[in-house]
Design an enzyme around this catalytic site. Structure first.
Site, mmCIF file in Angstrom:
data_model
loop_
_atom_site.group_PDB
_atom_site.id
_atom_site.type_symbol
_atom_site.label_atom_id
_atom_site.label_comp_id
_atom_site.label_asym_id
_atom_site.label_seq_id
_atom_site.Cartn_x
_atom_site.Cartn_y
_atom_site.Cartn_z
ATOM 1 N N ARG A 37 0.827 -1.214 0.000
ATOM 2 C CA ARG A 37 0.000 0.000 0.000
ATOM 3 C C ARG A 37 0.859 1.262 0.000
ATOM 4 O O ARG A 37 0.443 2.301 -0.521
ATOM 5 C CB ARG A 37 -0.951 0.002 1.200
ATOM 6 C CG ARG A 37 -2.176 -0.849 0.968
ATOM 7 C CD ARG A 37 -3.145 -0.747 2.128
ATOM 8 N NE ARG A 37 -4.382 -1.469 1.841
ATOM 9 C CZ ARG A 37 -5.340 -1.680 2.731
ATOM 10 N NH1 ARG A 37 -5.210 -1.235 3.961
ATOM 11 N NH2 ARG A 37 -6.428 -2.340 2.381
ATOM 12 N N LYS A 199 -17.211 -17.817 3.867
ATOM 13 C CA LYS A 199 -18.639 -17.722 4.167
ATOM 14 C C LYS A 199 -19.471 -17.087 3.064
ATOM 15 O O LYS A 199 -19.115 -16.042 2.535
ATOM 16 C CB LYS A 199 -18.828 -16.902 5.449
ATOM 17 C CG LYS A 199 -18.308 -17.614 6.670
ATOM 18 C CD LYS A 199 -18.556 -16.773 7.889
ATOM 19 C CE LYS A 199 -18.286 -17.581 9.159
ATOM 20 N NZ LYS A 199 -18.511 -16.765 10.344
ATOM 21 N N GLY A 356 -9.544 -8.679 0.753
ATOM 22 C CA GLY A 356 -9.203 -9.582 1.861
ATOM 23 C C GLY A 356 -8.043 -10.517 1.604
ATOM 24 O O GLY A 356 -6.932 -10.081 1.313
ATOM 25 N N GLY A 379 -12.118 -4.393 1.957
ATOM 26 C CA GLY A 379 -13.554 -4.133 2.054
ATOM 27 C C GLY A 379 -14.088 -3.263 0.925
ATOM 28 O O GLY A 379 -15.199 -3.485 0.434
HETATM 29 C C1 3PG Z 1 -8.642 -1.695 5.126
HETATM 30 O O1 3PG Z 1 -7.541 -2.073 5.537
HETATM 31 O O2 3PG Z 1 -9.504 -2.460 4.682
HETATM 32 C C2 3PG Z 1 -8.894 -0.221 5.106
HETATM 33 O O3 3PG Z 1 -7.768 0.468 5.516
HETATM 34 C C3 3PG Z 1 -10.095 0.139 5.941
HETATM 35 O O4 3PG Z 1 -9.882 -0.170 7.300
HETATM 36 P P1 3PG Z 1 -11.131 -0.386 8.249
HETATM 37 O O5 3PG Z 1 -11.775 -1.677 7.812
HETATM 38 O O6 3PG Z 1 -10.584 -0.437 9.638
HETATM 39 O O7 3PG Z 1 -12.070 0.780 8.034
HETATM 40 MG MG MG Z 2 -11.183 -3.641 6.441
#
Ligand code: 3PG
Ligand code: MG
Length: 400
Positions: A37, A199, A356, A379
Site C-alpha cells: 500500500r 462464508k 481480503g 472491504g
Molecule cells: C482496510 O484495511 O480495509 C482499510 O484500511 C479500511 O480499514 P477499516 O476496515 O478499519 O475501516
Molecule cells: Mg477492512
C-alpha cells in the site's frame, strides 16, 4: 464512468496538499511487513513533489476507539515511507489537527512531505464530523484522495473534507477505479468471476450482484460447501452455513435466470482435520465421507475451471478456492491463479483481483505481479463488487 478532478487539474505549486492515503499496513515488531500500500501511493506523492507542492499525508491506522492509542501510532511508518520515497525525509506531526500539526506543516518547504498522526485518534474521523473536517481543512489548500481502499468508509477525511477544499483523485484512486470499471462495467466478454472464501453470508450482496453481470461464476472455498449442501450433497463435517442454504438456492436461481453459468466443485480434497501434511483423499462431490471435511477443490474441478478460464476475456477474482494457508490445500488456488497469470501474459485475459485474503493467496501462487491489476483494497473492493456507491468516490464526484 466516474467524473472527478485528478492531479492533472490542480496547480499545487507552493500549496499545502492534504493527501488522504491508506497506510493501514501490517506491522510486526514495529516494522512494516507488507509495503504494497505504501509503494502504490508513491506515484501520487512524487507527482506532487515534482509540482512543488507541500505534501501532507493523512491516514488512519487500525481501529483505535477515537482516542490516542500509542500502539496504533503512524510514527513507525515514517522509515518505510522514507525508503519508498528513495530516502527523502518525511516529517511527522504527533497530532493530525491543531497547533501540533500546523507547526510541522508550517515548517514544510515546497516539494517536501509530512505525515500526520492517526486520524482515528479523534472520534470526529469515524463520525464524519463536520467540525473535525473543518479542523483538517484549516491545515491545507487542496485535498487529494488516493485511498481507494478506505473509500467505503464515510469518515471525515474521506467524505466531509472533500467538500471543504478543492478536491481531486490521486493516481492510485484513478488506477483502481479504471481497472474495476474495465472489469465490471464495460468488460470484454465473456466475463468470469472467481469467488472464494469461507462464508456465503459475508458475500451475499456480492454474489447477488455478480450473477447479473458475469457470464460465468466460479465458486470455491468454504462458501461452495453451502451451495453443495443446498443442492442436496452430503458434505460430511465440512464448514458450511446450513442456515444459508435457502439463500444459496436463490442465488443459483437468479444466476439461471440471468444466464450466468455457475461452476461448483465436482470433486474435492478431503481430510479428517485441517493441518499441514495431514493425510488427504480425493473424492467425488457425491462421495464425501461423513467424518471428512472438504478443504480444497479436487483436480477434476481445477482442470475444468482452468479450461473455462481459457475461454474467457475478463476475470475478476476475490477469495481463495480452498484453505490455501495450509498446504496442500492451496493446490486449486495456486493452479487457477497461475493459469490466469499465464493467460494474462499471453494477452488473452484481462485479470483483476482484490479483497481480503486474495492478495495473500496470489502472493502464495507467486503471481501478484502477473495479473493485469491487483487492487490494494479489501472491504472497498468487495463493496464495489456488490455494486454499492463508495462514499469516498461519491464525495469526489460531487465535489467536482
Ligand atoms: C482496510 O484495511 O480495509 C482499510 O484500511 C479500511 O480499514 P477499516 O476496515 O478499519 O475501516
Ligand atoms: Mg477492512
Amino acid at each position: 464512468m466516474a467524473s472527478f478532478l485528478t492531479l492533472d487539474d490542480l496547480e499545487p505549486a507552493g500549496r499545502r496538499v492534504l493527501l488522504r492515503v491508506d497506510l493501514n499496513v501490517p506491522i510486526e515488531d514495529g516494522k512494516v511487513v507488507d509495503a504494497q500500500r505504501i509503494e502504490r501511493i508513491v506515484p501520487t506523492i512524487e507527482a506532487l513533489i515534482e509540482a512543488d507542492a507541500r505534501v501532507v499525508l493523512l491516514s488512519h491506522f487500525g481501529r483505535p476507539k477515537g482516542e490516542r492509542d500509542d500502539a496504533l501510532s503512524l510514527k513507525p511508518l515514517v522509515p518505510a515511507l522514507e525508503t519508498a520515497l528513495g530516502g527523502r525525509k518525511v516529517a511527522f506531526a504527533e497530532d493530525c489537527i491543531g497547533s501540533v500539526a500546523a507547526f510541522v506543516i508550517n515548517g514544510l518547504t515546497d516539494g517536501s512531505v509530512a505525515l500526520l498522526e492517526n486520524l482515528r485518534f479523534h472520534a470526529g474521523e469515524e463520525a464524519n464530523d463536520p467540525e473535525f473536517a473543518r479542523q483538517l481543512a484549516e491545515l491545507g489548500d487542496l485535498y487529494v484522495n488516493d485511498a481507494f481502499s478506505a473509500a467505503h468508509r464515510s469518515h471525515a477525511s474521506v467524505d466531509a473534507l472533500a467538500h471543504l477544499l478543492p478536491a481531486a483523485a490521486g493516481r492510485l484512486m484513478c488506477a483502481e477505479l479504471d481497472h474495476l470499471q474495465a472489469a465490471l462495467e464495460a468488460p470484454q466478454r465473456p466475463l468470469v468471476a472467481v469467488v472464494g472464501g469461507a462464508k456465503v453470508s459475508t458475500k451475499l450482496d456480492l454474489l447477488g450482484n455478480l450473477v447479473r453481470k458475469v457470464d460465468c461464476l466460479i465458486v470455491g472455498g468454504g462458501m461452495a460447501n453451502t451451495f453443495l449442501e443446498a443442492q442436496g450433497h452430503a458434505i460430511g463435517r465440512s464448514l458450511s452455513e446450513s442456515e444459508m442454504t435457502e439463500t444459496a438456492r436463490e442465488i443459483l436461481a437468479a444466476a439461471a435466470e440471468a444466464g450466468c453459468e455457475v461452476l461448483l466443485p465436482e470433486d474435492a480434497v478431503v481430510a479428517d482435520e485441517l493441518a499441514p501434511g495431514v493425510s488427504t483423499r480425493i473424492v467425488s462431490i457425491d462421495a464425501v465421507p461423513a467424518e471428512a471435511m472438504i478443504l480444497d477443490c479436487g483436480p477434476a474441478t481445477t482442470a475444468k475451471l482452468c479450461a473455462r478460464l481459457e475461454e474467457m476475456a475478463t476475470l475478476v477474482w476475490n477469495g481463495p478456492l480452498g484453505c490455501f494457508e495450509v498446504p496442500p490445500f492451496d493446490a486449486a488456488t495456486v493452479a487457477a491463479a497461475r493459469k490466469a497469470a499465464e493467460l494474462t501474459e499471453a494477452g488473452k485475459l484481462m485479470s483483476v483481483a482484490g479483497g481480503g485474503d486474495t492478495l495473500a493467496a496470489l502472493a502464495r501462487a507467486g503471481v501478484s505481479e502477473r495479473f493485469s491489476y491487483v487492487s490494494t483494497a479489501g472491504g472497498a473492493f468487495l463493496e464495489w463488487l456488490e455494486g454499492k456507491t463508495l462514499p469516498g468516490v461519491a464525495a469526489l464526484e460531487s465535489a467536482a
